[in-house]
Design a protein around this motif. Sequence first.
Motif, mmCIF file in Angstrom:
data_model
loop_
_atom_site.group_PDB
_atom_site.id
_atom_site.type_symbol
_atom_site.label_atom_id
_atom_site.label_comp_id
_atom_site.label_asym_id
_atom_site.label_seq_id
_atom_site.Cartn_x
_atom_site.Cartn_y
_atom_site.Cartn_z
ATOM 1 N N ALA A 1 -66.673 -104.480 -13.439
ATOM 2 C CA ALA A 1 -67.066 -103.096 -12.743
ATOM 3 C C ALA A 1 -68.764 -103.075 -12.970
ATOM 4 C CB ALA A 1 -66.380 -102.024 -13.560
ATOM 5 N N ILE A 2 -69.327 -103.265 -14.179
ATOM 6 C CA ILE A 2 -70.692 -103.314 -14.472
ATOM 7 C C ILE A 2 -71.454 -104.253 -13.575
ATOM 8 C CG2 ILE A 2 -72.521 -103.756 -16.124
ATOM 9 C CD1 ILE A 2 -70.533 -102.806 -18.347
ATOM 10 N N GLU A 3 -70.799 -105.656 -13.275
ATOM 11 C CA GLU A 3 -71.544 -106.459 -12.394
ATOM 12 C C GLU A 3 -71.616 -105.988 -11.007
ATOM 13 O OE1 GLU A 3 -70.665 -110.792 -14.547
ATOM 14 O OE2 GLU A 3 -69.056 -110.001 -12.961
ATOM 15 N N GLU A 4 -70.443 -105.270 -10.418
ATOM 16 C CA GLU A 4 -70.475 -104.591 -9.200
ATOM 17 C C GLU A 4 -71.515 -103.527 -8.942
ATOM 18 O OE1 GLU A 4 -66.405 -103.404 -8.574
ATOM 19 O OE2 GLU A 4 -65.477 -105.700 -8.313
ATOM 20 N N GLU A 5 -71.414 -102.713 -10.087
ATOM 21 C CA GLU A 5 -72.436 -101.515 -10.201
ATOM 22 C C GLU A 5 -73.743 -102.050 -10.061
ATOM 23 O OE1 GLU A 5 -73.715 -97.328 -12.271
ATOM 24 O OE2 GLU A 5 -72.182 -98.645 -12.980
ATOM 25 N N ILE A 6 -74.502 -103.145 -10.594
ATOM 26 C CA ILE A 6 -75.577 -103.742 -10.668
ATOM 27 C C ILE A 6 -75.720 -104.305 -9.304
ATOM 28 C CG2 ILE A 6 -77.015 -105.615 -11.581
ATOM 29 C CD1 ILE A 6 -75.647 -105.231 -14.319
ATOM 30 N N ALA A 7 -74.947 -104.853 -8.737
ATOM 31 C CA ALA A 7 -75.081 -105.687 -7.221
ATOM 32 C C ALA A 7 -75.184 -104.536 -6.088
ATOM 33 C CB ALA A 7 -73.930 -106.535 -6.971
ATOM 34 N N SER A 8 -74.535 -103.248 -6.245
ATOM 35 C CA SER A 8 -74.659 -102.224 -5.325
ATOM 36 C C SER A 8 -75.710 -101.416 -5.770
ATOM 37 C CB SER A 8 -73.556 -101.486 -5.342
ATOM 38 O OG SER A 8 -73.101 -100.869 -6.630
ATOM 39 N N THR A 9 -76.463 -101.559 -6.607
ATOM 40 C CA THR A 9 -77.598 -100.523 -7.095
ATOM 41 C C THR A 9 -79.111 -101.087 -6.332
ATOM 42 O OG1 THR A 9 -76.745 -99.877 -9.096
ATOM 43 C CG2 THR A 9 -78.954 -99.273 -8.914
ATOM 44 N N PRO A 10 -79.551 -100.740 -5.678
ATOM 45 C CA PRO A 10 -80.761 -101.096 -5.275
ATOM 46 C C PRO A 10 -82.133 -100.917 -6.299
ATOM 47 C CG PRO A 10 -80.404 -98.942 -4.345
ATOM 48 C CD PRO A 10 -79.364 -99.347 -4.933
ATOM 49 N N TYR A 11 -82.871 -102.042 -6.540
ATOM 50 C CA TYR A 11 -83.946 -102.223 -7.635
ATOM 51 C C TYR A 11 -85.004 -101.681 -7.030
ATOM 52 C CZ TYR A 11 -86.306 -103.838 -11.614
ATOM 53 O OH TYR A 11 -87.015 -103.958 -12.870
ATOM 54 N N ASN A 12 -85.399 -100.506 -7.759
ATOM 55 C CA ASN A 12 -86.815 -100.173 -7.748
ATOM 56 C C ASN A 12 -87.351 -99.106 -9.107
ATOM 57 O OD1 ASN A 12 -85.769 -97.186 -7.504
ATOM 58 N ND2 ASN A 12 -85.011 -98.022 -5.452
ATOM 59 N N LYS A 13 -88.285 -98.488 -9.001
ATOM 60 C CA LYS A 13 -88.832 -98.102 -10.144
ATOM 61 C C LYS A 13 -87.967 -96.984 -10.822
ATOM 62 C CE LYS A 13 -92.646 -99.842 -12.028
ATOM 63 N NZ LYS A 13 -92.337 -100.413 -13.617
ATOM 64 N N SER A 14 -87.579 -96.241 -9.928
ATOM 65 C CA SER A 14 -86.448 -95.055 -10.130
ATOM 66 C C SER A 14 -85.102 -95.602 -10.780
ATOM 67 C CB SER A 14 -86.342 -94.214 -8.987
ATOM 68 O OG SER A 14 -85.683 -94.793 -7.916
ATOM 69 N N THR A 15 -84.637 -96.802 -10.101
ATOM 70 C CA THR A 15 -83.375 -97.227 -10.746
ATOM 71 C C THR A 15 -83.578 -98.271 -11.949
ATOM 72 O OG1 THR A 15 -83.471 -99.112 -9.021
ATOM 73 C CG2 THR A 15 -82.478 -96.687 -8.749
ATOM 74 N N GLU A 16 -84.664 -98.533 -12.264
ATOM 75 C CA GLU A 16 -85.172 -99.499 -13.166
ATOM 76 C C GLU A 16 -84.517 -99.297 -14.784
ATOM 77 O OE1 GLU A 16 -89.184 -101.943 -13.550
ATOM 78 O OE2 GLU A 16 -89.385 -100.183 -14.828
ATOM 79 N N ALA A 17 -84.607 -98.297 -15.252
ATOM 80 C CA ALA A 17 -84.040 -98.002 -16.451
ATOM 81 C C ALA A 17 -82.374 -98.027 -16.504
ATOM 82 C CB ALA A 17 -84.509 -96.490 -16.844
ATOM 83 N N HIS A 18 -81.986 -97.394 -15.208
ATOM 84 C CA HIS A 18 -80.338 -97.451 -15.158
ATOM 85 C C HIS A 18 -79.888 -98.939 -15.299
ATOM 86 C CE1 HIS A 18 -76.267 -96.369 -14.066
ATOM 87 N NE2 HIS A 18 -76.500 -97.233 -12.954
ATOM 88 N N ILE A 19 -80.749 -99.635 -14.191
ATOM 89 C CA ILE A 19 -80.256 -101.131 -14.314
ATOM 90 C C ILE A 19 -80.568 -101.767 -15.516
ATOM 91 C CG2 ILE A 19 -80.803 -103.547 -13.273
ATOM 92 C CD1 ILE A 19 -81.446 -101.997 -10.532
ATOM 93 N N GLY A 20 -81.388 -101.624 -16.080
ATOM 94 C CA GLY A 20 -81.548 -101.979 -17.697
ATOM 95 C C GLY A 20 -80.780 -101.694 -18.491
ATOM 96 N N ARG A 21 -80.248 -100.701 -18.486
ATOM 97 C CA ARG A 21 -79.005 -100.208 -19.310
ATOM 98 C C ARG A 21 -77.767 -100.852 -18.981
ATOM 99 N NH1 ARG A 21 -81.450 -95.142 -18.970
ATOM 100 N NH2 ARG A 21 -79.994 -94.455 -17.255
ATOM 101 N N LEU A 22 -77.421 -101.110 -17.639
ATOM 102 C CA LEU A 22 -76.189 -101.802 -17.210
ATOM 103 C C LEU A 22 -76.402 -103.267 -17.704
ATOM 104 C CD1 LEU A 22 -76.036 -100.509 -13.533
ATOM 105 C CD2 LEU A 22 -74.350 -100.151 -15.591
#
Length: 369
Positions: A9-30
């Motif tokens: 589930a976490i891998e799917e969320e990472i794959a579906s989240t576009p990477y940019n400055k606003s999502t950086e912290a969220h992807i980092g936590r994931l």
Amino acid sequence: MGLEEEIEAIEEEIASTPYNKSTEAHIGRLKSKLAEKKEKLENQSSAGGGTGYSVEKHGDATVALVGFPSVGKSSLLNSLTNAESETGEYEFTTLDVQPGMLKHRGANIQVLDVPGLISGAATGKGDGKQVLSVVRNADLILFVLSVFEIDQYDRLQEELYDINIRVDQDPPRVTVRPKIKDGIKITSSADQDLDEDTIKEVLRDQGYVNADLNLGESVTIDRLIDGLMENREYIPSITCVNKVDLITPDYKETVDEQLRERGLDPEAVTFISAEAERGLEALKDRLWENLGLIRVYMDKPGRGIDWEEPLVIEEGSTIEDAVEKLGGEFKERFRFARVSGPSATHDEQQVGTEHVLEDEDVLKLILRR
């Protein structure tokens, strides 16, 4: 939800989240949570036992042959060493790790024919986790590719990455020191693209509430997490392409282009035919060069210089390291040494334990009575 489902589930969320400055912290936590859950799953698997593929290390260094089924690893092992690994024109001939010993330039190099990987090995398919655990203990990985399936290299890299093997990478220059209070303090000797809040979030997810973090390089989220985890292995690699006796010279250009697309210099890749025993001497030389070994010839009292069986040690080793490897009375009775050869300023130079040896030095140990 079990650990494997949580990881998926976490891998799917990472794959579906576009990477940019606003999502950086969220992807980092994931990614931090993903690393933590994968480590927990790995520990559970280790505790669960199973047959495994543990192989005791022998010789001066260990090389793991890594490739998918039927690329010719068994034939290569048999051609390089004294092993007799079963070979066949079908998949999964090798069902257990087959060791062999390659003797080259005076060194004894243990070569392990690891059972052929399949896609998904890191998640346990085809006994993949046990297979890959053998690779973690190797000094060098030899990727074995079929000349007709160069794209296998991408999947092999992914499988090794998923089991926390970092191929051809240096460990991140990341140090963290827990403390009692005062929160998280970050110092860095390099400019960072990651903002401080993202870095702190990753540390907190790894259990650091109060800590001093020092960054000696510009880190990505992945490199930061790797620097905080203790279960990463950093192993160098080389690549060989097998079955070249089955292609025409024109097709070689296609293979070269496929290698370049994967960041592999065709000149640094060894082209072989294990069956026809072509290119094997060049491969042996490349194994030696990339293992970083040197030969030291011992001048033995009353017997002269032993040119047949050198002491094989790692590049950069000192007299102290050589004595340590020799062990026994050499370590207990050592006084000083005399060195002739590339590392010496003159023949029979008297040196102490900190002297750094070079390939093809001649070493004479002077011992206490």
